[in-house]
Scaffold this motif. Structure first.
Motif, PDB file in Angstrom:
ATOM      1  N   MET A   1       0.844  -1.204   0.000  1.00 52.05           N
ATOM      2  CA  MET A   1       0.000   0.000   0.000  1.00 52.05           C
ATOM      3  C   MET A   1       0.872   1.244   0.000  1.00 52.05           C
ATOM      4  SD  MET A   1      -3.595  -0.162   1.555  1.00 52.05           S
ATOM      5  CE  MET A   1      -3.434   0.009   3.318  1.00 52.05           C
ATOM      6  N   ASN A   2       0.433   2.214  -0.749  1.00 51.26           N
ATOM      7  CA  ASN A   2       1.211   3.438  -0.839  1.00 51.26           C
ATOM      8  C   ASN A   2       0.853   4.457   0.216  1.00 51.26           C
ATOM      9  OD1 ASN A   2       3.200   3.277  -2.693  1.00 51.26           O
ATOM     10  ND2 ASN A   2       1.800   3.525  -4.428  1.00 51.26           N
ATOM     11  N   PRO A  70       1.103   9.488   3.480  1.00 52.60           N
ATOM     12  CA  PRO A  70       1.756   8.864   2.323  1.00 52.60           C
ATOM     13  C   PRO A  70       2.966   8.041   2.764  1.00 52.60           C
ATOM     14  CG  PRO A  70       2.298  11.170   2.443  1.00 52.60           C
ATOM     15  CD  PRO A  70       1.312  10.926   3.534  1.00 52.60           C
ATOM     16  N   ARG A  71       3.265   7.028   1.958  1.00 51.86           N
ATOM     17  CA  ARG A  71       4.410   6.178   2.269  1.00 51.86           C
ATOM     18  C   ARG A  71       5.673   6.876   1.789  1.00 51.86           C
ATOM     19  NH1 ARG A  71       4.813  -0.070   0.479  1.00 51.86           N
ATOM     20  NH2 ARG A  71       6.945  -0.438   1.158  1.00 51.86           N
ATOM     21  N   LEU A  72       6.669   6.861   2.634  1.00 52.99           N
ATOM     22  CA  LEU A  72       7.924   7.494   2.247  1.00 52.99           C
ATOM     23  C   LEU A  72       8.687   6.560   1.327  1.00 52.99           C
ATOM     24  CD1 LEU A  72       9.087   9.006   5.624  1.00 52.99           C
ATOM     25  CD2 LEU A  72       8.017  10.152   3.705  1.00 52.99           C
ATOM     26  N   PRO A  73       9.493   7.129   0.442  1.00 54.93           N
ATOM     27  CA  PRO A  73      10.342   6.272  -0.398  1.00 54.93           C
ATOM     28  C   PRO A  73      11.207   5.380   0.501  1.00 54.93           C
ATOM     29  CG  PRO A  73      10.910   8.607  -0.607  1.00 54.93           C
ATOM     30  CD  PRO A  73       9.631   8.536   0.139  1.00 54.93           C
ATOM     31  N   ASP A  74      11.175   4.108   0.224  1.00 53.76           N
ATOM     32  CA  ASP A  74      11.803   3.149   1.138  1.00 53.76           C
ATOM     33  C   ASP A  74      13.294   3.366   1.292  1.00 53.76           C
ATOM     34  OD1 ASP A  74       9.919   1.031   2.106  1.00 53.76           O
ATOM     35  OD2 ASP A  74       9.361   1.246  -0.003  1.00 53.76           O
ATOM     36  N   VAL A  81       7.695   2.757   5.647  1.00 52.64           N
ATOM     37  CA  VAL A  81       7.741   3.906   6.549  1.00 52.64           C
ATOM     38  C   VAL A  81       6.776   4.956   6.017  1.00 52.64           C
ATOM     39  CG1 VAL A  81       9.217   5.592   7.650  1.00 52.64           C
ATOM     40  CG2 VAL A  81      10.156   3.404   6.897  1.00 52.64           C
ATOM     41  N   TYR A  82       5.939   5.512   6.905  1.00 52.51           N
ATOM     42  CA  TYR A  82       4.978   6.523   6.479  1.00 52.51           C
ATOM     43  C   TYR A  82       5.360   7.892   7.005  1.00 52.51           C
ATOM     44  CZ  TYR A  82       2.279   2.440   5.293  1.00 52.51           C
ATOM     45  OH  TYR A  82       1.880   1.261   4.742  1.00 52.51           O
ATOM     46  N   GLY A  83       5.048   8.904   6.222  1.00 54.02           N
ATOM     47  CA  GLY A  83       5.415  10.266   6.602  1.00 54.02           C
ATOM     48  C   GLY A  83       4.638  10.752   7.810  1.00 54.02           C
ATOM     49  N   VAL A  84       5.146  11.821   8.423  1.00 51.33           N
ATOM     50  CA  VAL A  84       4.434  12.387   9.574  1.00 51.33           C
ATOM     51  C   VAL A  84       3.293  13.278   9.124  1.00 51.33           C
ATOM     52  CG1 VAL A  84       5.879  12.416  11.613  1.00 51.33           C
ATOM     53  CG2 VAL A  84       6.458  13.862   9.675  1.00 51.33           C
TER      54      VAL A  84
END
Lengths: 467, 324
Positions: A1-2, A70-74, A81-84
């Motif tokens: 999931m993005n 949103p998902r952070l670039p891995d 990892v998801y953004g704050v």
């Protein structure tokens, strides 16, 4: 999931409200007398026009109530990892307006910044001048005088598009209505969509026309310009206005979730049973209502703020903290505003208790709970509906005042109040920074006006005193 | 009558005790004095000693209700509840964060508050009644229709807009009166005109509409038809009969706010820089001065209860059918 879905408390409550309104609508459709009363609102052109506007506001707010991170670039494979930062679907729709930041203030349709800066020119000389905006009117290149002409052409295109859209909508609506009444399209067209089924569809269409004529050119223009200007940190004012709609609606609607249960429970119990219960409840609401509203709200919000500030570890993000403060504000507004409705309900329940049909029900051996829920409650619903609808606009207006006093929503949360409050400080500047203030005031005016008009119609339809 | 009045005042006491308890719970139980100290001193890097000192300076280092260490009557009187809440009944409000005596501040600031609130109230009432009467007189005409539309429009505008717009237009652009300020001398009218006018205008929409419905309700009654039937001209019917009878609900609804005029208006005073109680309260809220906010809450509710008693009294004055 993005992305990761984030469900804020105020989102949940807003959706809960939507579900309960839909449920209530289902109830109305199934009951003949309720349908007649709501039909009166549907037949009123004023009511339908106001309702259309309100629906548009609600749609914006609902779009703004679906949050995600949103998902952070891995960095590495494995756990995502998801953004704050928490975004909503509205943010996605408005990505352009949200991300195209300027340095500071700029007027609507400006091509240059509001404040002068030192600019280094190609030959190395430094000039003090208004720098070009990074995003406003860049497509014009050096032809900065062409803003008016260019904007006019774009607006014309927008109007044409809006007209086409509206004709499409009107045709679809006419066809749908004709199909439902089993008529040919041509028959239904002739008396121009006038109230055949008792609903003022023409008012809806005219309002939609107005909205489209305003919104479509704005959308097209905002691709090239900052239509409402930018604020101190260079953010588009149009974006802020749209974000404020959700805050206003939450403030206007969520307090009812607190008000209604309290007022209904206490009002009906006091009025129906009387005696010591009545005394206690009357004492309770006299105490609460004798404290000046703003002061009580201020005191309570100050206290909540202390709790929030001393427990920073409760919140995962700034958005959640702001959301909790918003929720606390709604809760407090609800706690301070149930007394008026409670008093009305108590009076009405006292009147109903003596009526023949209630006496008859009691003689048949119906229990108190049965009488209260089946016989008294439905007959006070008109008071409840009127007071909820009328309370909405005053709540929205009070948010701005409370934000000014410093006990409103979190300063980081976009709302009409914070917008006005920030813009107020800039009125002393020369030339005046008026756009932010005016945009907030105008949109709040439209929202409150629609709510007031709708409330008028609701009162006319439900209040037995009006002739 | 005097027995009734006495009884009515006695009823007010439990309500005031309720208000007092509520504010005590709100200000001391929901948040402990430690929390308040941390808030005032800055949340981070605050030492326990600093908190103790802060509390001791303000008398917050006592127990809530029961002081077991003290002797005699001090068991009860040396507590936060007694020192901070009960003593408000005798007008002892203590000191604010700035060290000034709150009662003194209040008596100093009442004058400017009244100088704004009283003219606004009286003028507003007059203008509103005239407007509402006009609308009711021309009922069911286009004047009435557009008048109501104007009212709904006016009540949809935020009070902030009236103030900011008025200040901008009258003071900044036209330079007719100063933007803000106050003076103790007779010269003060120059500072007062704008806030009073804005105060009247911003309340006009909602109350005109409300009074109009009261007038219209009165117009539909039987005695009005009788007055017309016996040949009275419409103006006499209106000014002699309808106006006087409609004044009953209007006056009794208005009396309740009269004592609260002392509190002043939060918005108007802080925007126009008037050193009244409204701006005092706002400053206290901004500075998170809990002692001042607590005192204002208490005074506000005392004034409201006085208003309720006056309302009941005014019923008997304007409506001879009601006996106490």
């Amino acid at each position: 999931m993005n992305f990761q879905i984030v469900l804020l408390w105020s989102d949940a409550l807003l959706w809960l409200l939507l579900v309960s309104v839909l449920g209530f609508a289902g109830l109305v459709l199934r009951s003949e007398p309720l349908r007649a009363a709501w039909g009166k609102i549907g037949a009123s052109r004023k009511g339908m026009a106001a309702a259309t506007l309100l629906v548009v506001f609600v749609l914006i707010a609902l779009l703004d109530s679906l949050h995600y991170r949103p998902r952070l670039p891995d960095m590495a494979e494995g756990r995502p990892v998801y953004g704050v930062e928490v975004y909503s679907l509205l943010d996605v729709v408005l990505t352009q307006a949200r991300t195209r930041l300027e340095k500071t203030y700029s007027a609507p349709f400006a091509t240059r910044l509001y404040a002068k800066e030192n600019i280094e020119q190609a030959d190395g000389r430094r000039v003090r001048d208004y720098p070009r905006l990074k995003h406003g009117g860049t497509h014009l290149g050096d032809a900065e005088d062409g803003v008016a002409a260019d904007a006019f052409v774009t607006a014309l295109k927008g109007w044409a598009l809006a007209l086409a859209l509206w004709i499409l909508l009107a045709a679809a609506l006419t066809a749908a209505l004709a199909w439902r009444r089993g008529m040919t399209v041509r028959d239904s067209w002739r008396p121009p969509w006038r109230c055949r089924d008792g609903l003022a569809w023409d008012a809806v269409l005219w309002t939609l026309a107005l909205i489209l004529l305003l919104a479509v050119p704005l959308a097209l223009l905002s691709a090239d310009y900052h239509v409402f200007g930018t604020d101190k940190v260079g953010q588009s004012v149009l974006y802020q206005v749209l974000k404020s709609v959700r805050t206003a609606l939450v403030i206007g609607l969520v307090p009812t979730l607190v008000t209604l249960p309290l007022a209904l429970l206490f009002g009906l119990l006091a009025g129906y049973f009387g005696g010591w219960l009545d005394d206690v409840i009357q004492y309770l609401y006299t105490v609460l209502s004798s404290i000046p509203g703003v002061l009580l709200i201020a005191a309570a919000v100050l206290m909540i703020q202390v709790v929030i500030d001393t427990h920073p570890d409760w919140f995962a993000s700034a958005v959640e903290r702001a959301d909790l403060r918003l929720l606390a504000l709604c809760f407090i507004l609800g706690l301070t505003s149930w007394t008026g409705l409670c008093r009305l309900l108590r009076g009405e329940a006292m009147k109903l208790r003596e009526l023949d049909y209630v006496q008859a029900a009691r003689a048949f051996g119906v229990g108190h709970t049965g009488i209260l829920t089946r016989h008294v409650l439905p007959n006070v619903m008109h008071i409840v509906i009127i007071s909820v609808v009328m309370g909405f606009s005053s709540l929205v207006l009070s948010e701005a005042v409370l934000s000014y006093v410093g006990v409103g929503v979190d300063p980081n949360m976009t709302s009409f109040g914070t917008m006005i409050n920030n813009a107020r400080l800039e009125l002393g500047r020369e030339p005046v920074v008026w756009w932010s203030l005016l945009a907030a005031m105008a949109s709040m005016f439209i929202l409150v006006l629609a709510a007031n008009l709708f409330a008028d119609v609701v009162r006319d339809a439900f209040d037995p005193r009006t002739v | 009558m005097s027995a009734w009045f006495f009884r009515r005042c006695l009823y007010a006491i439990p309500i005031l005790i309720g208000v007092n308890l509520l504010t005590f719970v709100l200000f001391f139980v929901v948040n402990t004095p430690d929390d308040m100290a941390r808030m005032q001193l800055g949340v981070k890097r605050v030492t326990p000693e600093a908190i103790q000192k802060w509390k001791a300076e303000r008398g917050y280092d006592l127990p809530y209700f029961w002081n077991g260490d003290a002797q005699g009557h001090q068991v009860i009187s040396k507590t936060i509840f007694f020192q901070k809440s009960v003593r408000m009944f005798v007008g002892d409000f203590g000191r604010g964060e700035d060290g000034r005596d709150i009662l003194r501040e209040i008596s100093n600031r009442m004058g400017p508050s009244l100088a704004i609130a009283l003219p606004t109230f009286i003028l507003g009432l007059l203008v509103t009644i005239v407007c509402a009467l006009t609308l009711a007189f021309f009922r069911a005409t286009s004047l009435d229709f557009w008048g109501v539309v104007l009212c709904v429009g006016m009540m949809s505008i935020s009070a902030l807009f009236y103030i900011i717009g008025g200040q901008y237009l009258v003071s900044k652009t036209l330079r007719l009166v100063p933007i803000s300020g106050y003076s103790e001398t007779l010269d003060a009218w120059r500072f007062l005109v704008l806030p009073v006018v804005i105060g009247v205008i911003s309340g006009l929409g909602a109350s005109t509409r409300w009074y109009r419905t009261i007038f219209l309700e009165e117009v539909g009654k039987d005695y009005v038809r009788t007055a017309r039937a016996k040949g009275l001209p419409e103006t006499v019917v209106f000014y002699r009969h309808v106006l006087r009878n409609a004044m009953i609900p209007i006056l009794t609804g208005v009396v309740v706010v009269i004592p609260s005029l002392f509190m002043g208006s939060l918005l108007t005073e802080s925007f126009f820089g008037i050193p009244g109680l409204g701006s005092y309260t706002i400053d206290a809220i901004h500075a998170q001065d809990f002692a001042v906010v607590r005192s204002m809450v208490f005074i506000g509710s005392v004034l409201y209860i006085v208003g309720l008693i006056l309302t009941d009294l005014s019923y008997t004055l304007v409506d001879p059918r009601i006996r106490l």
